[in-house]
Design an enzyme around this catalytic site. Sequence first.
Site, PDB file in Angstrom:
ATOM      1  N   GLY A 284      10.363   8.552  -9.529  1.00 42.88           N
ATOM      2  CA  GLY A 284      11.202   9.475  -9.965  1.00 42.88           C
ATOM      3  C   GLY A 284      10.432  10.893  -9.519  1.00 42.88           C
ATOM      4  O   GLY A 284      11.079  11.694  -9.255  1.00 42.88           O
TER       5      GLY A 284
ATOM      6  N   TRP B 177      10.653  11.321  -5.792  1.00 40.55           N
ATOM      7  CA  TRP B 177      12.044  11.947  -5.219  1.00 40.55           C
ATOM      8  C   TRP B 177      12.010  13.369  -5.358  1.00 40.55           C
ATOM      9  O   TRP B 177      12.537  13.865  -4.405  1.00 40.55           O
ATOM     10  CB  TRP B 177      12.922  11.238  -6.331  1.00 40.55           C
ATOM     11  CG  TRP B 177      14.380  11.653  -5.982  1.00 40.55           C
ATOM     12  CD1 TRP B 177      15.200  11.051  -5.397  1.00 40.55           C
ATOM     13  CD2 TRP B 177      14.978  12.856  -6.523  1.00 40.55           C
ATOM     14  NE1 TRP B 177      16.414  11.832  -5.227  1.00 40.55           N
ATOM     15  CE2 TRP B 177      16.404  12.878  -6.283  1.00 40.55           C
ATOM     16  CE3 TRP B 177      14.510  13.774  -7.615  1.00 40.55           C
ATOM     17  CZ2 TRP B 177      17.271  13.833  -6.359  1.00 40.55           C
ATOM     18  CZ3 TRP B 177      15.453  14.840  -7.937  1.00 40.55           C
ATOM     19  CH2 TRP B 177      16.806  14.894  -7.122  1.00 40.55           C
ATOM     20  N   HIS B 178      11.060  13.948  -6.155  1.00 39.86           N
ATOM     21  CA  HIS B 178      11.252  15.367  -6.525  1.00 39.86           C
ATOM     22  C   HIS B 178      10.655  16.111  -5.465  1.00 39.86           C
ATOM     23  O   HIS B 178      10.793  17.191  -4.986  1.00 39.86           O
ATOM     24  CB  HIS B 178      10.566  15.787  -7.855  1.00 39.86           C
ATOM     25  CG  HIS B 178      11.487  15.623  -8.968  1.00 39.86           C
ATOM     26  ND1 HIS B 178      11.510  14.592  -9.587  1.00 39.86           N
ATOM     27  CD2 HIS B 178      12.185  16.538  -9.549  1.00 39.86           C
ATOM     28  CE1 HIS B 178      12.537  14.555 -10.494  1.00 39.86           C
ATOM     29  NE2 HIS B 178      13.013  15.724 -10.577  1.00 39.86           N
ATOM     30  N   GLY B 179       9.538  15.426  -4.746  1.00 39.31           N
ATOM     31  CA  GLY B 179       8.891  16.064  -3.486  1.00 39.31           C
ATOM     32  C   GLY B 179       7.856  15.185  -3.061  1.00 39.31           C
ATOM     33  O   GLY B 179       7.253  14.416  -3.948  1.00 39.31           O
TER      34      GLY B 179
ATOM     35  N   PHE C 107      14.543  19.641  -3.097  1.00 42.06           N
ATOM     36  CA  PHE C 107      14.309  18.400  -3.312  1.00 42.06           C
ATOM     37  C   PHE C 107      15.428  17.657  -2.500  1.00 42.06           C
ATOM     38  O   PHE C 107      15.678  16.641  -2.115  1.00 42.06           O
ATOM     39  CB  PHE C 107      14.295  17.823  -4.689  1.00 42.06           C
ATOM     40  CG  PHE C 107      13.429  18.729  -5.440  1.00 42.06           C
ATOM     41  CD1 PHE C 107      12.042  18.874  -4.959  1.00 42.06           C
ATOM     42  CD2 PHE C 107      13.499  19.295  -6.663  1.00 42.06           C
ATOM     43  CE1 PHE C 107      11.048  19.630  -5.826  1.00 42.06           C
ATOM     44  CE2 PHE C 107      12.503  19.988  -7.456  1.00 42.06           C
ATOM     45  CZ  PHE C 107      11.673  19.995  -6.941  1.00 42.06           C
TER      46      PHE C 107
END
Lengths: 363, 483
Positions: free
Chosen positions: B317, B320-322, B483
């Site tokens: 997770g 996923w953001h960066g 993102f």
Amino acid sequence: MGLYRPQPWRKALRRLVYIVPTLIALWFFDRWVSDDAYVGWERNTVRNAEKRWSARTNAQYAIMGSSTSRDWLSMNELAKYLGVPPHAFVDAHINGCHQGCTWASVRQMRQRHRLKRCRWRGKDRCSPPKQKRFKAVFFGLNLFQMCEFPHSKRGLQQSMLLPTEDIPSLLSVYTHAHAPLQYMGEYLGIRLSGALGDPRALRDYWGQKWFGLIKHSKNYLWYRKTPLPPKSPFKSCGYTADEVALKRAFTEALLDDLGELADEVFLMILPDATLSLTEAAHINRWQKHLALHRQLARERPWVHLVDLATDGMIHPNQYRDAFHLKKSAYAQQRKLLYRRLTELGTHRSRSTRAPKSGATGAK
Amino acid sequence: MIFTTPAFVLFFLFFFLMWHTVAPRWKKPLLLISSYVFYGSWHPVFLILIWLSTLVDFWIGGALHRATGDRRRRRLVAISVMTNLGILSAFKYFNFFVDSAVAILGMLGLHASAPLLEIILPVGISFYTFQTMSYSIDVYRRRITPVSSVMDFAIFVAFFPQLVAGPIERAQRLLPQIARLASARTDHSGWGLIALGCFKKVVIADNLAELVNLVYAQPEEASAPALLLATYAFAVQIYCDFSGYSDIAVGLARLLGIELVQNFKAPYAAIGPSDFWRRWHISLSTWLRDYLYISLGGNRRGPLSTYRNLLLTMLLGGLWHGAAWHFVAWGAFHGLLLCCCRPSAFQSAHHALAAHRFGGPIRVVQRFVFFHLVCVGWIFFRAENLTAAVSVLTGLGGLLQTDWATWIAQVRLSSQGGWLIICTGMIVSVVLMQILRPTDSKALVARLWKAPEPVRFAVLVIVFYGCAVAAPESAPPFIYFQF
């Protein structure tokens, strides 16, 4: 008996009962906020400039552009050089006024000039003026001004200066921009409410109101252990076709309209601190800048290119920031201007001598 | 085209005018073309990716429905997952993995250099790839039947209000609404959500962003009180920025007669990590739960495996953001929080406290404490890299030695004193409102919509005008756009 059901148009009319007063109240509030000296931060600069040129209807020569066109240029000296009285000149520059803003000023001047010729009765009520507004206009341009530097100031200047009839022309120039819709929306928004802009002005206002005298030089103290490093003394423009597309369109529109406003236009290519840089990229940018403006001048017989960059001020010490000259360099810059004007074969005063540079300081 | 810019206002007004003018059967094509124009305004080339993702998943959805053998179905769903994750990896993670591999080899004494791709990250790629992937997985799990209209599916993928930063919608919720689009009615309460979203983004988040950027630009140079203020400011900025975007997205969709999922429910009112993830970016956390955590086994295989699954889900997770290690660290931090609060002893103590006769005040204290833990996580999220995050944490250690009187005098000397007071006021108001009286945006707007029409109209006018006046000079894009 059925329930009472209002007609749709009645429902809509009833809505107007509260919509109209709310919008009128907002309009008054907006005028009050927009005219505030702090919120309308750039407003007074534009208004003062408008006052200057609208009062001087008989002036035959004008200096236009931003402070970099004007601060080193002495109108008295130039008048003496051209052999005309000093009051023949009008200072039509506005601080931070790039090509778009200057073009809007030119459109306004052109409209005023036309209206002056309008008759209220009879045939040919608005026949084209027989004489142009100015004999010559001096307009200075920096290299960095060829790139888009979006700022709500630009929209504000244009919304204040541009006549309403010219809005379609402005929107068509905006189609050359990187994000045309953004420019169009911002312009229309500012046209709707002058309060659109920079809340920083408000912050400073409240800061002063609550804490009294403020010192910008001490700004870093609350969040940094050491002072901020000095800013780069250079400001430039990449000069790719994409980057200069909008400003090129504005410059072309400006030069075309200046042709209707003045007999001669002196397009001054102004120097800046990047002239001292020896990297190929910088040299290339300057070459492109000069070549582009040479071409624009060639295509317009009324435009004379005055190249103040070649043989101009190249030392960063001669600038007080990236592009404003120091007072000590003013005289040299003027000398170069007179040299270029002589090369162009411009009329000179009867004494046929350039005035002593530095005799009269610019504001 | 960012929602709060004049460009989008022009685009949407034109679109909305057309929406109410065209015949019902033209509404879907209009929406689809407008969505592509909206997405193409960032870079027209990005459209190829969205078309690829749309066509692959539409085809796989149909093929999955027709296929009977388990092996073939597994293969088909694998193609969908690999295509979407392939696009995501190539554009978002390729350089990160190469960089990290080179760095690890360097630490082992092996010097390697690898070519990096010079590509721009397509806007919203993480959102729409997850959305399309969930469609294929749902068809595979036989939760939904595939859609027969390619246009409906294309709208599902490219629906412009939620295309670039969510909420990540599920096919079973959004596709039936798209199918009924021709007869959908405008819900005018959408204007209320748009106004609220604009206020959060433009007035609060964008103004706080300047403070945060100033301090986080060089955290090693920043003073401890400034770091503390900037960290609180970022907690409020990211909430107002992202929930503001979500509110605008939900509001815009309502105007078109579509109800999107709620993405935020007063997240700083959370009393623990699981509660936080039920309130923060709900569409992502439920996606990760349904398609990753449960697929890994969830809590069905004993406590150790549950902890592993929790950590892995949160690490991914974070990633996923960066594509950066500080995002992974942020994910790991939240994973650890979830693991620490998992044991049954902790859970029962938590419930006992909540059931206490002073449950109300205790909950407030729990919220306050957990808000600070979330703020620690935000340091990793906001910092440019791990080193900067460590600098912030070390810098905050200096709070105990701070001479507050001197610092206040320094604030008074600067020209930013008034601005700092306004910023502090915004931070305190937002946090206190959530801790003391948590209300979500939909409920707030529903309450406003109960007021008489003239009041509603006046409130909307005032809020939109306030946004126009208080908007900073250059509108920064929404944080989650990257993102």
